[in-house]
Design a protein around this motif. Structure first.
Motif, mmCIF file in Angstrom:
data_model
loop_
_atom_site.group_PDB
_atom_site.id
_atom_site.type_symbol
_atom_site.label_atom_id
_atom_site.label_comp_id
_atom_site.label_asym_id
_atom_site.label_seq_id
_atom_site.Cartn_x
_atom_site.Cartn_y
_atom_site.Cartn_z
ATOM 1 N N GLY A 73 0.805 -1.210 0.000
ATOM 2 C CA GLY A 73 0.000 0.000 0.000
ATOM 3 C C GLY A 73 0.837 1.257 0.000
ATOM 4 N N LEU A 74 2.029 1.178 -0.543
ATOM 5 C CA LEU A 74 2.969 2.296 -0.533
ATOM 6 C C LEU A 74 3.139 2.850 -1.942
ATOM 7 N N MET A 75 2.974 4.162 -2.070
ATOM 8 C CA MET A 75 3.150 4.840 -3.354
ATOM 9 C C MET A 75 4.484 5.574 -3.338
ATOM 10 N N VAL A 93 -5.330 11.591 -3.410
ATOM 11 C CA VAL A 93 -5.512 10.335 -2.679
ATOM 12 C C VAL A 93 -5.739 10.632 -1.196
ATOM 13 N N LEU A 94 -4.998 11.567 -0.636
ATOM 14 C CA LEU A 94 -5.194 11.930 0.769
ATOM 15 C C LEU A 94 -6.611 12.468 1.011
ATOM 16 N N ALA A 95 -7.129 13.239 0.078
ATOM 17 C CA ALA A 95 -8.473 13.800 0.224
ATOM 18 C C ALA A 95 -9.552 12.737 0.041
ATOM 19 N N ARG A 100 -0.077 4.731 1.811
ATOM 20 C CA ARG A 100 0.980 5.578 2.348
ATOM 21 C C ARG A 100 1.877 6.027 1.210
ATOM 22 N N PHE A 101 2.776 6.935 1.490
ATOM 23 C CA PHE A 101 3.546 7.602 0.443
ATOM 24 C C PHE A 101 4.994 7.750 0.868
ATOM 25 N N THR A 102 5.880 7.677 -0.141
ATOM 26 C CA THR A 102 7.279 8.019 0.089
ATOM 27 C C THR A 102 7.799 8.710 -1.171
ATOM 28 N N PRO A 103 8.395 9.891 -1.010
ATOM 29 C CA PRO A 103 8.957 10.567 -2.184
ATOM 30 C C PRO A 103 10.237 9.872 -2.634
ATOM 31 N N ILE A 104 10.431 9.861 -3.923
ATOM 32 C CA ILE A 104 11.621 9.216 -4.482
ATOM 33 C C ILE A 104 12.886 9.962 -4.040
ATOM 34 N N GLN A 105 12.712 11.201 -3.599
ATOM 35 C CA GLN A 105 13.851 12.005 -3.151
ATOM 36 C C GLN A 105 14.290 11.648 -1.729
ATOM 37 N N SER A 106 13.501 10.859 -0.994
ATOM 38 C CA SER A 106 13.908 10.441 0.351
ATOM 39 C C SER A 106 14.916 9.291 0.234
ATOM 40 N N ILE A 107 15.615 9.033 1.314
ATOM 41 C CA ILE A 107 16.590 7.931 1.309
ATOM 42 C C ILE A 107 15.887 6.616 1.014
ATOM 43 N N TYR A 108 14.774 6.373 1.694
ATOM 44 C CA TYR A 108 14.024 5.134 1.479
ATOM 45 C C TYR A 108 13.467 5.081 0.058
ATOM 46 N N GLU A 142 -1.435 16.057 10.407
ATOM 47 C CA GLU A 142 -2.423 14.985 10.278
ATOM 48 C C GLU A 142 -2.026 13.967 9.205
ATOM 49 N N GLN A 143 -1.377 14.432 8.145
ATOM 50 C CA GLN A 143 -0.973 13.558 7.045
ATOM 51 C C GLN A 143 0.343 12.841 7.329
ATOM 52 N N GLY A 144 1.106 13.337 8.275
ATOM 53 C CA GLY A 144 2.460 12.846 8.531
ATOM 54 C C GLY A 144 2.577 11.347 8.736
ATOM 55 N N ALA A 145 1.596 10.737 9.398
ATOM 56 C CA ALA A 145 1.659 9.295 9.656
ATOM 57 C C ALA A 145 1.543 8.475 8.386
ATOM 58 N N ARG A 146 1.107 9.092 7.298
ATOM 59 C CA ARG A 146 0.936 8.359 6.041
ATOM 60 C C ARG A 146 2.173 8.464 5.147
ATOM 61 N N PHE A 147 3.198 9.157 5.603
ATOM 62 C CA PHE A 147 4.426 9.312 4.833
ATOM 63 C C PHE A 147 5.536 8.512 5.487
ATOM 64 N N VAL A 148 6.251 7.757 4.648
ATOM 65 C CA VAL A 148 7.351 6.909 5.109
ATOM 66 C C VAL A 148 8.619 7.471 4.487
ATOM 67 N N LEU A 149 9.521 7.968 5.337
ATOM 68 C CA LEU A 149 10.728 8.584 4.816
ATOM 69 C C LEU A 149 11.970 7.745 5.061
#
Length: 147
Positions: free
Chosen positions: A16-18, A34-36, A44-52, A137-144
């Motif tokens: 479930g990770l984008m 998607v958040l709305a 959940r989401f992770t930007p390609i610019q993060s280490i993960y 509020e959105q922070g828990a849905r982001f995996v960095l």
């Protein structure tokens, strides 16, 4: 910040990770949509610019500096293009999940349209100098970082 882990992730595979291009306005808009649409859902989401995000991109054949697609991890399977969009849509509440009918369209045509949009996304929608910053509020849905 870390999102909730699923049983699949406890076994080492994301679920479930984008993985998205955090500086792309189209991608950022997709994440916000998607958040709305799914305020408390499992996506959940992770930007390609993060280490993960970079680790995931490289592990699954995407160049993190010039990504041609996003990835959506569906029960541990990394999906791209139309398959990724359809899998993500299936996890949204009705009526949005009904849009997953795109999965029944000819894959060659839908992936060709996806490729054209991806290749032209910065020109058509623009880009930022930095990734979006989620609200508290959105922070828990982001995996960095690695769960």
């Amino acid at each position: 910040m870390r999102g909730r882990m699923s049983d699949v992730e406890r076994q080492g595979e994301p679920d479930g990770l984008m993985l998205f291009d955090g500086v792309c306005h189209l991608c950022d808009g997709t994440v916000r949509t998607v958040l709305a649409w799914d305020r408390h859902g499992p996506i959940r989401f992770t930007p390609i610019q993060s280490i993960y995000g970079r680790e995931l991109a490289l592990a699954h054949g995407l160049d993190p500096d010039t990504p041609e697609s996003f990835l959506f991890f569906d029960h541990g399977r990394p999906l791209r293009k139309t398959a990724a969009i359809a899998a993500l849509l299936r996890r949204l509440p009705a009526p949005w999940r009904w849009l997953a009918v795109i999965d029944g369209l000819p894959r060659g045509l839908t992936d060709m349209a996806y490729d054209w949009m991806a290749a032209n996304r910065y020109r058509l929608w623009g880009r930022s100098d930095r990734c979006m910053v989620p609200t508290p509020e959105q922070g828990a849905r982001f995996v960095l970082d690695r769960p």
